[in-house]
Design a protein around this motif. Structure first.
Motif, PDB file in Angstrom:
ATOM      1  N   VAL A  33       0.857  -1.184   0.000  1.00  0.00           N
ATOM      2  CA  VAL A  33       0.000   0.000   0.000  1.00  0.00           C
ATOM      3  C   VAL A  33       0.893   1.233   0.000  1.00  0.00           C
ATOM      4  O   VAL A  33       1.856   1.304   0.757  1.00  0.00           O
ATOM      5  CB  VAL A  33      -0.914   0.013   1.244  1.00  0.00           C
ATOM      6  N   ARG A  34       0.579   2.176  -0.863  1.00  0.00           N
ATOM      7  CA  ARG A  34       1.334   3.424  -0.910  1.00  0.00           C
ATOM      8  C   ARG A  34       0.342   4.575  -0.787  1.00  0.00           C
ATOM      9  O   ARG A  34      -0.541   4.734  -1.608  1.00  0.00           O
ATOM     10  CB  ARG A  34       2.114   3.527  -2.217  1.00  0.00           C
ATOM     11  N   TYR A  35       0.490   5.352   0.272  1.00  0.00           N
ATOM     12  CA  TYR A  35      -0.357   6.503   0.516  1.00  0.00           C
ATOM     13  C   TYR A  35       0.203   7.711  -0.236  1.00  0.00           C
ATOM     14  O   TYR A  35       1.411   7.848  -0.375  1.00  0.00           O
ATOM     15  CB  TYR A  35      -0.391   6.844   2.011  1.00  0.00           C
ATOM     16  N   THR A  36      -0.673   8.602  -0.699  1.00  0.00           N
ATOM     17  CA  THR A  36      -0.257   9.849  -1.328  1.00  0.00           C
ATOM     18  C   THR A  36      -0.249  10.923  -0.245  1.00  0.00           C
ATOM     19  O   THR A  36      -1.305  11.316   0.245  1.00  0.00           O
ATOM     20  CB  THR A  36      -1.212  10.241  -2.461  1.00  0.00           C
ATOM     21  N   LEU A  37       0.940  11.348   0.154  1.00  0.00           N
ATOM     22  CA  LEU A  37       1.096  12.321   1.228  1.00  0.00           C
ATOM     23  C   LEU A  37       1.793  13.565   0.709  1.00  0.00           C
ATOM     24  O   LEU A  37       2.610  13.492  -0.202  1.00  0.00           O
ATOM     25  CB  LEU A  37       1.943  11.746   2.367  1.00  0.00           C
ATOM     26  N   THR A  38       1.474  14.693   1.305  1.00  0.00           N
ATOM     27  CA  THR A  38       2.185  15.929   1.004  1.00  0.00           C
ATOM     28  C   THR A  38       3.177  16.161   2.133  1.00  0.00           C
ATOM     29  O   THR A  38       2.784  16.380   3.274  1.00  0.00           O
ATOM     30  CB  THR A  38       1.212  17.115   0.909  1.00  0.00           C
ATOM     31  N   ALA A  50       2.379  -2.663   4.265  1.00  0.00           N
ATOM     32  CA  ALA A  50       1.742  -3.866   3.731  1.00  0.00           C
ATOM     33  C   ALA A  50       0.241  -3.776   3.948  1.00  0.00           C
ATOM     34  O   ALA A  50      -0.224  -3.258   4.961  1.00  0.00           O
ATOM     35  CB  ALA A  50       2.291  -5.108   4.420  1.00  0.00           C
ATOM     36  N   GLY A  51      -0.520  -4.263   2.987  1.00  0.00           N
ATOM     37  CA  GLY A  51      -1.972  -4.331   3.102  1.00  0.00           C
ATOM     38  C   GLY A  51      -2.396  -5.784   3.142  1.00  0.00           C
ATOM     39  O   GLY A  51      -1.815  -6.638   2.453  1.00  0.00           O
ATOM     40  N   PHE A  71     -10.192  -5.968   6.006  1.00  0.00           N
ATOM     41  CA  PHE A  71      -8.932  -5.539   5.415  1.00  0.00           C
ATOM     42  C   PHE A  71      -8.260  -4.483   6.269  1.00  0.00           C
ATOM     43  O   PHE A  71      -8.904  -3.760   7.017  1.00  0.00           O
ATOM     44  CB  PHE A  71      -9.130  -5.036   3.980  1.00  0.00           C
ATOM     45  N   ASP A  72      -6.954  -4.436   6.145  1.00  0.00           N
ATOM     46  CA  ASP A  72      -6.129  -3.458   6.864  1.00  0.00           C
ATOM     47  C   ASP A  72      -5.101  -2.937   5.871  1.00  0.00           C
ATOM     48  O   ASP A  72      -4.272  -3.696   5.375  1.00  0.00           O
ATOM     49  CB  ASP A  72      -5.442  -4.124   8.053  1.00  0.00           C
ATOM     50  N   PHE A  73      -5.171  -1.652   5.551  1.00  0.00           N
ATOM     51  CA  PHE A  73      -4.251  -1.050   4.588  1.00  0.00           C
ATOM     52  C   PHE A  73      -3.022  -0.448   5.249  1.00  0.00           C
ATOM     53  O   PHE A  73      -2.370   0.426   4.690  1.00  0.00           O
ATOM     54  CB  PHE A  73      -4.961   0.010   3.745  1.00  0.00           C
ATOM     55  N   GLY A  74      -2.686  -0.909   6.449  1.00  0.00           N
ATOM     56  CA  GLY A  74      -1.476  -0.446   7.118  1.00  0.00           C
ATOM     57  C   GLY A  74      -1.567   1.007   7.530  1.00  0.00           C
ATOM     58  O   GLY A  74      -2.647   1.541   7.743  1.00  0.00           O
ATOM     59  N   SER A  75      -0.416   1.648   7.637  1.00  0.00           N
ATOM     60  CA  SER A  75      -0.398   3.046   8.067  1.00  0.00           C
ATOM     61  C   SER A  75       0.726   3.814   7.389  1.00  0.00           C
ATOM     62  O   SER A  75       1.661   3.232   6.853  1.00  0.00           O
ATOM     63  CB  SER A  75      -0.247   3.135   9.588  1.00  0.00           C
ATOM     64  N   ALA A  76       0.589   5.123   7.423  1.00  0.00           N
ATOM     65  CA  ALA A  76       1.620   6.031   6.911  1.00  0.00           C
ATOM     66  C   ALA A  76       1.954   7.019   8.022  1.00  0.00           C
ATOM     67  O   ALA A  76       1.125   7.305   8.877  1.00  0.00           O
ATOM     68  CB  ALA A  76       1.109   6.774   5.679  1.00  0.00           C
ATOM     69  N   THR A  77       3.184   7.515   8.003  1.00  0.00           N
ATOM     70  CA  THR A  77       3.645   8.406   9.074  1.00  0.00           C
ATOM     71  C   THR A  77       4.298   9.656   8.495  1.00  0.00           C
ATOM     72  O   THR A  77       5.081   9.569   7.559  1.00  0.00           O
ATOM     73  CB  THR A  77       4.670   7.666   9.968  1.00  0.00           C
ATOM     74  N   THR A  91       0.102   9.889  12.307  1.00  0.00           N
ATOM     75  CA  THR A  91      -0.017   8.521  11.820  1.00  0.00           C
ATOM     76  C   THR A  91      -1.403   8.356  11.209  1.00  0.00           C
ATOM     77  O   THR A  91      -2.412   8.625  11.860  1.00  0.00           O
ATOM     78  CB  THR A  91       0.176   7.499  12.960  1.00  0.00           C
ATOM     79  N   ILE A  92      -1.448   7.918   9.952  1.00  0.00           N
ATOM     80  CA  ILE A  92      -2.693   7.758   9.216  1.00  0.00           C
ATOM     81  C   ILE A  92      -2.881   6.269   8.938  1.00  0.00           C
ATOM     82  O   ILE A  92      -1.950   5.606   8.475  1.00  0.00           O
ATOM     83  CB  ILE A  92      -2.641   8.529   7.885  1.00  0.00           C
ATOM     84  N   SER A  93      -4.075   5.740   9.224  1.00  0.00           N
ATOM     85  CA  SER A  93      -4.334   4.323   8.955  1.00  0.00           C
ATOM     86  C   SER A  93      -5.744   4.139   8.396  1.00  0.00           C
ATOM     87  O   SER A  93      -6.634   4.939   8.669  1.00  0.00           O
ATOM     88  CB  SER A  93      -4.140   3.488  10.223  1.00  0.00           C
ATOM     89  N   VAL A  94      -5.913   3.063   7.604  1.00  0.00           N
ATOM     90  CA  VAL A  94      -7.196   2.759   6.973  1.00  0.00           C
ATOM     91  C   VAL A  94      -7.468   1.269   7.114  1.00  0.00           C
ATOM     92  O   VAL A  94      -6.581   0.443   6.869  1.00  0.00           O
ATOM     93  CB  VAL A  94      -7.185   3.147   5.472  1.00  0.00           C
ATOM     94  N   SER A  95      -8.690   0.927   7.514  1.00  0.00           N
ATOM     95  CA  SER A  95      -9.097  -0.479   7.618  1.00  0.00           C
ATOM     96  C   SER A  95     -10.604  -0.548   7.399  1.00  0.00           C
ATOM     97  O   SER A  95     -11.275   0.478   7.282  1.00  0.00           O
ATOM     98  CB  SER A  95      -8.723  -1.047   8.987  1.00  0.00           C
TER      99      SER A  95
END
Length: 146
Positions: A33-38, A50-51, A71-77, A91-95
């Motif tokens: 999983v790759r998050y689009t972050l600014t 990892a998702g 599902f768990d799309f992991g997290s971004a920091t 910390t951003i996470s999606v599930s």
């Protein structure tokens, strides 16, 4: 970390839908999983994780099945380099969970699948810093297809 390793082990065992009993099946997916972050100047971003998706279902006949999955799309920091000691971390996470109907087209030894259903997606953003922090969450139901 232990939760992700356990999920990875389970997904490895269920890489392909395998029959658990006559018409029941289990399924799993593992991906990146790759998050689009600014990332502004003075910040560093870790936007890949990892998702995992684990599900189970019931096949009514050769052409129709139902599936419930989580599902768990992991997290971004995002780490901000503010002056010490208040440098903050977001910390951003999606599930979520999903329910879908699968249309199956058997072709000799293989099958093609079409999926339509609904998913309940939950996201959270946690801001941590030495002087406190806050949490923001959101959820919505979306149409799933593929």
């Amino acid at each position: 970390m232990k939760r992700r390793l356990a999920g990875l082990a389970l997904v490895t065992l269920c890489t392909v839908s395998l029959p658990a009993a006559a018409q029941w099946c289990v399924a799993g997916d593992l991906g990146s999983v790759r998050y689009t972050l600014t990332c502004n100047s003075g910040a560093s971003c870790d936007n890949a994780d990892a998702g995992v998706r684990i599900g189970g279902g019931y096949q009514l006949n050769r052409y129709l099945a139902f599936e419930l999955s989580t599902f768990d799309f992991g997290s971004a920091t995002i780490r901000y380099r503010d002056p010490p000691p208040d440098g903050s971390i977001d910390t951003i996470s999606v599930s979520g969970i999903g329910w879908s109907v699968l249309a199956i087209l058997p072709i000799e030894r293989f099958s093609k699948y079409g999926r339509m259903g609904f998913g309940r997606v939950e996201s959270s953003r946690v801001n941590s810093m030495a002087s406190g922090g806050n949490t923001h969450g959101d959820s919505e139901t979306r149409l799933l297809f593929g």
